[in-house]
Design an enzyme around this catalytic site. Structure first.
Site, PDB file in Angstrom:
ATOM      1  N   LYS A 155      31.179 -22.627 -48.398  1.00  0.00           N
ATOM      2  CA  LYS A 155      32.404 -23.273 -48.614  1.00  0.00           C
ATOM      3  C   LYS A 155      33.564 -22.449 -48.071  1.00  0.00           C
ATOM      4  O   LYS A 155      33.870 -21.172 -48.555  1.00  0.00           O
ATOM      5  CB  LYS A 155      32.612 -23.353 -50.090  1.00  0.00           C
ATOM      6  CG  LYS A 155      33.875 -23.963 -50.636  1.00  0.00           C
ATOM      7  CD  LYS A 155      34.987 -23.190 -50.840  1.00  0.00           C
ATOM      8  CE  LYS A 155      36.320 -23.869 -51.253  1.00  0.00           C
ATOM      9  NZ  LYS A 155      37.486 -23.259 -50.987  1.00  0.00           N
ATOM     10  N   HIS A 156      34.124 -22.620 -47.145  1.00  0.00           N
ATOM     11  CA  HIS A 156      35.279 -21.887 -46.220  1.00  0.00           C
ATOM     12  C   HIS A 156      36.694 -22.303 -46.925  1.00  0.00           C
ATOM     13  O   HIS A 156      36.890 -23.161 -47.781  1.00  0.00           O
ATOM     14  CB  HIS A 156      35.364 -22.312 -45.104  1.00  0.00           C
ATOM     15  CG  HIS A 156      35.644 -20.951 -44.225  1.00  0.00           C
ATOM     16  ND1 HIS A 156      36.424 -19.995 -44.353  1.00  0.00           N
ATOM     17  CD2 HIS A 156      35.528 -20.716 -42.626  1.00  0.00           C
ATOM     18  CE1 HIS A 156      36.842 -18.939 -43.560  1.00  0.00           C
ATOM     19  NE2 HIS A 156      36.066 -19.476 -42.585  1.00  0.00           N
ATOM     20  N   GLU A 229      33.428  -9.208 -52.322  1.00  0.00           N
ATOM     21  CA  GLU A 229      34.319  -8.436 -51.650  1.00  0.00           C
ATOM     22  C   GLU A 229      35.937  -9.004 -52.053  1.00  0.00           C
ATOM     23  O   GLU A 229      36.239  -9.782 -51.485  1.00  0.00           O
ATOM     24  CB  GLU A 229      33.945  -8.567 -50.149  1.00  0.00           C
ATOM     25  CG  GLU A 229      34.662  -7.314 -49.167  1.00  0.00           C
ATOM     26  CD  GLU A 229      35.989  -7.576 -48.963  1.00  0.00           C
ATOM     27  OE1 GLU A 229      37.011  -7.163 -49.757  1.00  0.00           O
ATOM     28  OE2 GLU A 229      36.241  -8.420 -47.867  1.00  0.00           O
ATOM     29  N   CYS A 263      42.317  -7.185 -46.363  1.00  0.00           N
ATOM     30  CA  CYS A 263      42.085  -6.555 -47.564  1.00  0.00           C
ATOM     31  C   CYS A 263      41.944  -4.998 -47.495  1.00  0.00           C
ATOM     32  O   CYS A 263      42.393  -4.465 -48.472  1.00  0.00           O
ATOM     33  CB  CYS A 263      40.743  -7.007 -47.909  1.00  0.00           C
ATOM     34  SG  CYS A 263      39.131  -6.864 -46.780  1.00  0.00           S
TER      35      CYS A 263
END
Length: 455
Positions: A155-156, A229, A263
């Site tokens: 699921k992008h 992450e 990130c």
């Protein structure tokens, strides 16, 4: 949930996609489970390698076309998008070439009999991935898991649907069976349903704290293995012996890469007092030189943010910082032009009581802190709910290593901005998540390490 391409430079909606229905989601999950049980897990490493190597070759051959989709959908500078595609080629090749060695049975030294650990795939892995590196995030899960024998349902992010479809097609074109790698345009409710489905054996997420907490809770209720992450607010420590040319150069890279939407980008600049004035003056001068423009133009050095909402959040956070007593040394506002451009921003005097002190800036916004010595630098670096990465700039590598050992993060870079490579493990601690991707550690997250003992 709307899946659509909104060009961050033109601000125009270019294409809209219909989300998958519940029935379509069921078919995707069923196909992934069937592909795992009846085909993919049964293939030899050599057979799986042939497919993944072919995918890497196709990605390399069509690199500019893949890169352009990144720029169109989330605004990344085209040259950075090209670099991302090249990195994905390396990741796929790395796991294709090394998976069999990483997953070879391991003999154990036992007092009686013989014992070994066999490594086998788990099954269908459900992945939730973000928009800021539309292919890199996918390659990090696809390379190791496909080579391990797992199948993936991905699921992008809703703002990069063309990238999502292109990556799915890549593996089909490379000869992977239907169901080995599947894209799914799902709602949040459907994601929860998919995670709970007994055919799904593990869940990998890269995203925000909020998304991580929600997905981890859902997976936990279903007793599913997860890797997370999440965000970061990495420290960039400049010691009093630092090469200032190097420090400023790496600081700009660490903060401005991908328009600050990284990130593990450098976000909190912690400076020893003796060099602080010099660093800030030169850092400010370099940020002021950045040129916003068409991200496809090689002359552009500042990309737009990925969306209107991302820009509005960054401007809101700066406003909160100022209300909390911070000073704006540079920027702080939207650039008055078409496109979702945030002016490169430097904030000073951000105290622990400031609303943004513990927040992550996912934009070209840098916070400056001054400290008296190494101990104070480490204390400030660790005063964060996040624990992803960090950078230390020093002429004394031994000193840098001593300090790196005291920083509570999953990664520390000495005289380097945060970098990534197939052989380097990636991940964090605290609110930055758990588990690792890339390297030999990444391929071990979703496998069964089975003890076989002969008495």
């Amino acid at each position: 949930m709307s899946y659509q391409t909104t060009n961050p430079y033109s601000e125009q909606i270019e294409q809209t996609f219909t989300p998958h229905s519940d029935a379509q989601m069921e078919n995707i999950l069923a196909q992934a489970a069937t592909a795992f049980e009846s085909d993919w897990r049964q293939r030899s490493f050599a057979e799986r390698k042939a497919v993944v190597k072919k995918a890497a070759m196709l990605l390399k051959e069509q690199g500019d076309a893949f890169a352009k989709l990144i720029t169109v959908e989330m605004g990344k500078l085209f040259k950075e998008a090209q670099q991302e595609v090249s990195l994905c080629v390396k990741i796929l090749d790395y796991y294709a070439d090394n998976a069999e060695q990483f997953l070879a049975p391991k003999q154990l030294d036992v007092k009686r009999g013989e014992a070994s650990v066999e490594i086998a795939p788990l099954g269908v892995i459900f992945c939730v991935e973000p928009w800021n590196f539309p292919y890199y995030q996918l390659a990090r899960v696809a390379g190791p898991n496909l080579m391990a024998g797992n199948t993936l349902v991905v699921k992008h992010a809703s703002n990069v649907p063309q990238c999502a479809l292109a990556f799915e097609k890549l593996f089909l074109d490379a000869g992977a069976p239907a169901g080995a790698y599947s894209n799914a345009f799902l709602s949040s409710e459907q994601v929860a349903t998919a995670i709970a489905d007994p055919r799904v054996q593990g869940v990998a997420l890269t995203g925000s704290e909020r998304a991580g907490a929600s997905v981890a809770a859902t997976a936990g209720k279903a007793l599913k293995k997860t890797t997370m992450e999440l965000g970061g607010s990495d420290a960039f420590i400049v010691l009093d012996d630092a090469d200032m040319d190097l420090a400023v150069k790496l600081a700009v890279i660490g903060r401005i890469q991908n328009a600050g939407q990284v990130c593990d980008g450098s976000k909190r600049f912690i400076l020893l007092d003796s060099i602080a004035d010099t660093f800030v003056e030169r850092f400010q001068a370099e940020l002021a030189k950045l040129q916003p423009g068409d991200p496809m133009d090689p002359a552009t050095t500042l990309a737009p943010l990925s969306s209107k909402s991302a820009l509005e959040l960054a401007v809101k956070q700066v406003g909160q910082a100022v209300e909390g007593g911070a000073k704006v040394l540079l920027g702080g506002k939207r650039i008055e032009r078409a496109g979702y451009f945030m002016a490169p921003t430097i904030l000073t005097e951000v105290t622990p009581g400031n609303p943004v002190y513990y927040q992550e800036f996912f934009a070209p916004v840098a916070m400056i802190f001054r400290v008296k010595d190494d101990d104070a630098a480490i204390a400030l670096a660790n005063d964060s709910p996040f624990g992803l990465g960090g950078t230390i700039i020093t002429a004394d590598v031994a000193r840098g290593k001593r300090l790196a050992s005291r920083i509570d993060t999953g990664m520390v870079f000495i005289n380097s901005p945060a970098v990534t490579a197939p052989e380097l493990p990636f991940g964090g601690v605290k609110h930055s998540g758990y588990g690792r991707e890339l390297s030999d550690l990444g391929i071990m997250e979703f496998v069964n390490r089975k003890l076989v003992l002969v008495g």
